[in-house]
Design a protein around this motif. Structure first.
Motif, PDB file in Angstrom:
ATOM      1  N   ASP A  65     -16.085 -20.455 -31.406  1.00 13.97           N
ATOM      2  CA  ASP A  65     -15.467 -19.720 -32.518  1.00 13.97           C
ATOM      3  C   ASP A  65     -13.951 -19.911 -32.709  1.00 13.97           C
ATOM      4  O   ASP A  65     -13.203 -19.921 -31.734  1.00 13.97           O
ATOM      5  CB  ASP A  65     -15.645 -18.204 -32.332  1.00 13.97           C
ATOM      6  CG  ASP A  65     -17.018 -17.798 -31.880  1.00 13.97           C
ATOM      7  OD1 ASP A  65     -17.897 -18.646 -31.745  1.00 13.97           O
ATOM      8  OD2 ASP A  65     -17.195 -16.590 -31.647  1.00 13.97           O
ATOM      9  N   GLN A  68     -12.302 -20.497 -29.041  1.00 13.47           N
ATOM     10  CA  GLN A  68     -13.105 -20.361 -27.833  1.00 13.47           C
ATOM     11  C   GLN A  68     -13.228 -21.756 -27.206  1.00 13.47           C
ATOM     12  O   GLN A  68     -13.731 -22.688 -27.848  1.00 13.47           O
ATOM     13  CB  GLN A  68     -14.496 -19.809 -28.194  1.00 13.47           C
ATOM     14  CG  GLN A  68     -14.465 -18.392 -28.726  1.00 13.47           C
ATOM     15  CD  GLN A  68     -14.287 -17.376 -27.608  1.00 13.47           C
ATOM     16  OE1 GLN A  68     -15.226 -17.051 -26.899  1.00 13.47           O
ATOM     17  NE2 GLN A  68     -13.072 -16.875 -27.444  1.00 13.47           N
ATOM     18  N   TRP A 126     -20.909 -24.724 -23.214  1.00 16.52           N
ATOM     19  CA  TRP A 126     -20.368 -23.359 -23.138  1.00 16.52           C
ATOM     20  C   TRP A 126     -20.309 -22.890 -21.691  1.00 16.52           C
ATOM     21  O   TRP A 126     -21.162 -23.233 -20.880  1.00 16.52           O
ATOM     22  CB  TRP A 126     -21.250 -22.426 -23.978  1.00 16.52           C
ATOM     23  CG  TRP A 126     -20.658 -21.070 -24.199  1.00 16.52           C
ATOM     24  CD1 TRP A 126     -19.727 -20.725 -25.141  1.00 16.52           C
ATOM     25  CD2 TRP A 126     -20.949 -19.869 -23.473  1.00 16.52           C
ATOM     26  NE1 TRP A 126     -19.420 -19.385 -25.040  1.00 16.52           N
ATOM     27  CE2 TRP A 126     -20.161 -18.834 -24.026  1.00 16.52           C
ATOM     28  CE3 TRP A 126     -21.793 -19.568 -22.402  1.00 16.52           C
ATOM     29  CZ2 TRP A 126     -20.191 -17.523 -23.553  1.00 16.52           C
ATOM     30  CZ3 TRP A 126     -21.827 -18.262 -21.928  1.00 16.52           C
ATOM     31  CH2 TRP A 126     -21.028 -17.245 -22.500  1.00 16.52           C
ATOM     32  N   ILE A 133     -15.142 -19.015 -20.894  1.00 18.27           N
ATOM     33  CA  ILE A 133     -14.342 -19.336 -22.083  1.00 18.27           C
ATOM     34  C   ILE A 133     -12.924 -18.779 -21.986  1.00 18.27           C
ATOM     35  O   ILE A 133     -12.716 -17.638 -21.577  1.00 18.27           O
ATOM     36  CB  ILE A 133     -15.041 -18.754 -23.341  1.00 18.27           C
ATOM     37  CG1 ILE A 133     -16.402 -19.428 -23.570  1.00 18.27           C
ATOM     38  CG2 ILE A 133     -14.142 -18.844 -24.578  1.00 18.27           C
ATOM     39  CD1 ILE A 133     -16.363 -20.853 -24.053  1.00 18.27           C
ATOM     40  N   TRP A 141     -13.216 -13.729 -24.857  1.00 19.68           N
ATOM     41  CA  TRP A 141     -14.063 -14.016 -26.016  1.00 19.68           C
ATOM     42  C   TRP A 141     -13.336 -13.754 -27.327  1.00 19.68           C
ATOM     43  O   TRP A 141     -12.139 -13.504 -27.359  1.00 19.68           O
ATOM     44  CB  TRP A 141     -15.374 -13.229 -25.907  1.00 19.68           C
ATOM     45  CG  TRP A 141     -16.306 -13.815 -24.866  1.00 19.68           C
ATOM     46  CD1 TRP A 141     -16.068 -14.906 -24.063  1.00 19.68           C
ATOM     47  CD2 TRP A 141     -17.596 -13.339 -24.510  1.00 19.68           C
ATOM     48  NE1 TRP A 141     -17.138 -15.137 -23.258  1.00 19.68           N
ATOM     49  CE2 TRP A 141     -18.095 -14.192 -23.507  1.00 19.68           C
ATOM     50  CE3 TRP A 141     -18.390 -12.279 -24.946  1.00 19.68           C
ATOM     51  CZ2 TRP A 141     -19.366 -14.006 -22.940  1.00 19.68           C
ATOM     52  CZ3 TRP A 141     -19.646 -12.091 -24.393  1.00 19.68           C
ATOM     53  CH2 TRP A 141     -20.132 -12.955 -23.385  1.00 19.68           C
ATOM     54  N   ARG A 190     -18.864  -6.627 -29.418  1.00 21.10           N
ATOM     55  CA  ARG A 190     -17.872  -7.714 -29.334  1.00 21.10           C
ATOM     56  C   ARG A 190     -17.309  -8.137 -30.689  1.00 21.10           C
ATOM     57  O   ARG A 190     -17.869  -7.864 -31.727  1.00 21.10           O
ATOM     58  CB  ARG A 190     -18.463  -8.931 -28.618  1.00 21.10           C
ATOM     59  CG  ARG A 190     -19.718  -9.514 -29.238  1.00 21.10           C
ATOM     60  CD  ARG A 190     -20.231 -10.670 -28.344  1.00 21.10           C
ATOM     61  NE  ARG A 190     -21.453 -11.251 -28.842  1.00 21.10           N
ATOM     62  CZ  ARG A 190     -22.679 -10.801 -28.567  1.00 21.10           C
ATOM     63  NH1 ARG A 190     -22.837  -9.743 -27.802  1.00 21.10           N
ATOM     64  NH2 ARG A 190     -23.743 -11.409 -29.079  1.00 21.10           N
ATOM     65  N   ASP A 191     -16.172  -8.835 -30.593  1.00 23.95           N
ATOM     66  CA  ASP A 191     -15.514  -9.550 -31.694  1.00 23.95           C
ATOM     67  C   ASP A 191     -14.790  -8.619 -32.676  1.00 23.95           C
ATOM     68  O   ASP A 191     -15.149  -8.542 -33.863  1.00 23.95           O
ATOM     69  CB  ASP A 191     -16.511 -10.462 -32.435  1.00 23.95           C
ATOM     70  CG  ASP A 191     -17.358 -11.315 -31.494  1.00 23.95           C
ATOM     71  OD1 ASP A 191     -16.879 -11.596 -30.372  1.00 23.95           O
ATOM     72  OD2 ASP A 191     -18.491 -11.680 -31.863  1.00 23.95           O
ATOM     73  N   TYR A 217     -20.989 -21.304 -38.433  1.00 23.63           N
ATOM     74  CA  TYR A 217     -21.181 -20.066 -37.678  1.00 23.63           C
ATOM     75  C   TYR A 217     -19.863 -19.501 -37.172  1.00 23.63           C
ATOM     76  O   TYR A 217     -18.909 -20.238 -36.940  1.00 23.63           O
ATOM     77  CB  TYR A 217     -22.121 -20.331 -36.479  1.00 23.63           C
ATOM     78  CG  TYR A 217     -22.686 -19.057 -35.896  1.00 23.63           C
ATOM     79  CD1 TYR A 217     -23.562 -18.277 -36.638  1.00 23.63           C
ATOM     80  CD2 TYR A 217     -22.324 -18.626 -34.621  1.00 23.63           C
ATOM     81  CE1 TYR A 217     -24.075 -17.094 -36.121  1.00 23.63           C
ATOM     82  CE2 TYR A 217     -22.833 -17.452 -34.092  1.00 23.63           C
ATOM     83  CZ  TYR A 217     -23.710 -16.684 -34.851  1.00 23.63           C
ATOM     84  OH  TYR A 217     -24.213 -15.523 -34.342  1.00 23.63           O
ATOM     85  N   ALA A 218     -19.877 -18.170 -36.984  1.00 23.09           N
ATOM     86  CA  ALA A 218     -18.757 -17.468 -36.340  1.00 23.09           C
ATOM     87  C   ALA A 218     -17.451 -17.657 -37.098  1.00 23.09           C
ATOM     88  O   ALA A 218     -16.383 -17.748 -36.497  1.00 23.09           O
ATOM     89  CB  ALA A 218     -18.610 -17.919 -34.873  1.00 23.09           C
ATOM     90  N   TRP A 263     -16.671 -22.403 -36.979  1.00 20.41           N
ATOM     91  CA  TRP A 263     -17.174 -23.264 -35.897  1.00 20.41           C
ATOM     92  C   TRP A 263     -18.367 -24.064 -36.410  1.00 20.41           C
ATOM     93  O   TRP A 263     -19.338 -23.504 -36.898  1.00 20.41           O
ATOM     94  CB  TRP A 263     -17.601 -22.378 -34.725  1.00 20.41           C
ATOM     95  CG  TRP A 263     -18.399 -23.084 -33.664  1.00 20.41           C
ATOM     96  CD1 TRP A 263     -18.238 -24.364 -33.209  1.00 20.41           C
ATOM     97  CD2 TRP A 263     -19.489 -22.543 -32.922  1.00 20.41           C
ATOM     98  NE1 TRP A 263     -19.158 -24.644 -32.222  1.00 20.41           N
ATOM     99  CE2 TRP A 263     -19.932 -23.546 -32.031  1.00 20.41           C
ATOM    100  CE3 TRP A 263     -20.132 -21.297 -32.913  1.00 20.41           C
ATOM    101  CZ2 TRP A 263     -20.993 -23.350 -31.136  1.00 20.41           C
ATOM    102  CZ3 TRP A 263     -21.175 -21.102 -32.029  1.00 20.41           C
ATOM    103  CH2 TRP A 263     -21.602 -22.117 -31.146  1.00 20.41           C
TER     104      TRP A 263
HETATM  105  C1  FRU Z   1     -20.119 -16.182 -31.257  1.00 20.72           C
HETATM  106  C2  FRU Z   1     -19.851 -15.610 -29.873  1.00 20.72           C
HETATM  107  C3  FRU Z   1     -19.110 -14.294 -29.949  1.00 20.72           C
HETATM  108  C4  FRU Z   1     -18.457 -14.207 -28.599  1.00 20.72           C
HETATM  109  C5  FRU Z   1     -18.114 -15.663 -28.325  1.00 20.72           C
HETATM  110  C6  FRU Z   1     -18.258 -16.061 -26.886  1.00 20.72           C
HETATM  111  O1  FRU Z   1     -20.362 -17.554 -31.220  1.00 20.72           O
HETATM  112  O2  FRU Z   1     -21.062 -15.473 -29.165  1.00 20.72           O
HETATM  113  O3  FRU Z   1     -19.923 -13.181 -30.249  1.00 20.72           O
HETATM  114  O4  FRU Z   1     -17.330 -13.394 -28.603  1.00 20.72           O
HETATM  115  O5  FRU Z   1     -18.986 -16.448 -29.120  1.00 20.72           O
HETATM  116  O6  FRU Z   1     -17.841 -17.385 -26.691  1.00 20.72           O
END
Ligand code: FRU
Length: 530
Positions: free
Chosen positions: A22, A38, A46, A49, A81, A145-146, A273-274, A291
């Motif tokens: 992201d 990220q 992944w 991160i 994150w 989150r986020d 996404y994201a 992303w």
């Molecule tokens: C979205 C996500 C977020 C999280 C991050 C972790 O792609 O899963 O919800 O904060 O990536 O890398």
């Protein structure tokens, strides 16, 4: 250098190596655009991160900077994150991000620049009182989150929203704060949609009903609508809806409940996404970053040593003509990379024709085109029930009376490999036309272990409008925009032969009945500094 180096891009942001996901905390600060992201510095997959960091003067050419935040605290030991930046009235910056704790609990943390006079924002301080938020009662430790950028409430406090879920209902929690250290959870949620699952990377922002500029996140009032965007963890797509925000209750309601968040419109019908927007006070616009993951195998990511791109940043506006969707368009700065224009005006493409466009190279392109179907043929044609679906109707090779027609990009001479991006028009029983915009990856590569989906969706076309598309081609990514950005499709493709100077561009009209008049401008794209 590596055999798969050709997959690296010329004008899409990517780190030098390893894994990215992201975009985080995008912001314009003291003359620089900052992009955090990220990043897994240890491998092209992944993992643990951290926040990668790069800066740019123009959103196109980038300078990579040291990692901004590492996993060095108990409250972010498993990952720093996704998070967002907020510019305070005195010009100072704060960041809220999600930490995955030593026990993998999702908490929200505060961070700020160590030296606010440093325009590059190299060093970051994590607030010693972190975490500033932990999952509230009724919310699972792994569903919190986020945090978004903050905006002002009518009482002058700051407000943020954070995605979550309860059972299978996607929700967004709302918190008010005065200092980003202590927060008050509002009763109820910003919005909830049953069946949509966990909402990641929620975004919330105003769009103007009339103006051609973007709006700062706190702007509200009669001429303003609000967008809610959620990235659905279950379906891996970014969905949005336009609606009304009640600042007193902290609630948002969609204009059209049948097109609610997660069940209606998508930012993009391909790989996307994201995403996260920010208000660019430098150019009074709202810009979104996203992303774009790889769709090859993890083994190829490991052998090439990197994974993921950022999409070309897009400006976002309300579509003034429909008032029911946003339009997304590559930031104007990208046009500075255009060179060697090739123009074809009013090229008549007979039904069933294929025309190679003679270009020295076609792996870095910006293509802009308008199409008109032969009106006589369209009028004569009998209508029928429209049941077209880009993904399910055989792609660019399946012919109808009025389509498909468009471009084959990253094409090999003999079309052993090519990625068609096209319109398909269907005439309904009522005599009205429905237009679909699709990207067909099924013949994009002779490799067998890459995704070959066919993407697309309907695109609204208003009376008197010509059909128009824009396509950005950059080695292993194709970003396509129909009707000025009403419907967008991002593809990742992995040709083995149609690479570098062996990539070609074709125009095609696979309709069986109608000819199409095409006007096309194609530029080669210079490489950005990334
Ligand atoms: C979205 C996500 C977020 C999280 C991050 C972790 O792609 O899963 O919800 O904060 O990536 O890398």
């Amino acid at each position: 250098s590596n055999m798969l180096d050709w997959q690296r891009t010329a004008f899409h942001f990517q780190p030098e190596n390893n894994w990215m996901n992201d975009p985080n905390g995008p912001v314009f600060y003291k003359g620089w655009y900052h992009l955090f992201y990220q990043y897994h510095p240890d491998a092209p997959v992944w993992g643990k991160i951290v926040w990668g960091h790069a800066v740019s003067k123009d959103l196109i050419n980038w300078r990579h900077l040291p990692i901004a935040m590492e996993t060095d605290q108990w409250y972010d030991e498993q990952g720093v994150w996704t998070g967002s930046a907020t510019i305070l009235p005195d010009g100072q910056l704060v960041v809220l991000y999600t930490g995955s704790t030593n026990e993998s609990v999702q908490v929200q943390n505060l961070a700020y620049p160590a030296d606010t006079s440093d325009p590059l924002l190299i060093n970051w301080v994590k607030y010693p009182g972190n975490p500033v938020l932990v999952p509230p009662p009724g919310i699972d430790n792994k569903d919190f989150r986020d945090p978004t950028t903050a905006w002002k409430t009518p009482e002058g406090k700051w407000r943020i929203t954070i995605g979550s879920k309860i059972n299978k209902t996607g929700i967004s929690l709302v918190y008010d704060t005065e200092d980003f250290k202590t927060f008050e959870l509002l009763d109820g949620v910003l919005h909830a949609v049953p069946g949509t699952g966990m909402w990641e990377c929620v975004d919330f922002y105003p769009i103007s009903k009339q103006a051609e500029n973007g709006l700062d996140t706190s702007v509200d009032g009669p001429g303003v609508k609000h967008v809610v965007k959620a990235s659905l963890d279950d379906d891996r797509n970014d969905y949005y809806a336009i609606g009304s925000y009640d600042a007193y209750k902290g609630k948002w309601t969609p204009d059209n409940p049948t097109l609610d968040v997660g069940i209606g419109l998508r930012y993009d019908y391909g790989v996307y996404y994201a995403s996260k927007t920010f208000y660019d006070q430098n150019k009074q616009r709202r810009v979104s970053w996203s992303w774009i993951k790889e769709t090859d195998t993890e083994a190829s990511d490991i052998s090439k040593g990197w994974a993921s791109l950022m999409g070309v940043p897009r400006t976002i506006l309300l579509d003034k003509k429909t008032q029911s969707n946003i339009i997304q368009w590559p930031v104007e700065e990208i046009n500075a990379l255009r060179t060697n224009a090739t123009v074809f005006n009013n090229l008549i493409m007979e039904a069933g024709s294929l025309v190679p466009l003679d270009l020295p190279a076609a792996s870095q392109l910006d293509i802009v085109a308008e199409f008109e179907l032969d009106e006589q043929t369209v009028m004569r044609l009998n209508g029928a029930a429209v049941a077209y679906d880009c993904a399910k109707n055989g792609g660019a090779a399946t012919r109808g009376a009025l389509g498909p027609f468009g471009f084959s990009v990253l094409a090999h001479d003999g079309l052993i490999e090519h990625t068609p991006v096209y319109f398909y028009v269907a005439k309904g029983v009522d005599g009205n036309l429905e237009t679909f915009f699709c990207a067909d990856q099924s013949r994009s590569s002779t490799a067998t272990d890459v995704d070959k989906s066919i993407f697309g969706n309907i695109v609204p076309v208003l009376k008197g409008e010509k059909l128009s598309m824009r396509i950005l081609v950059d080695h292993s990514i194709v970003e396509s925009f129909a009707q000025e950005g009403r419907t967008c499709i991002t593809s990742r493709v992995y040709p083995t032969k149609a690479i570098y100077n062996n990539a070609r561009l074709f125009l095609f009209n696979n309709a069986t009945a109608a000819s199409v008049t095409a006007s096309v401008s194609v530029w080669q794209m210079k490489s950005a500094e990334i």
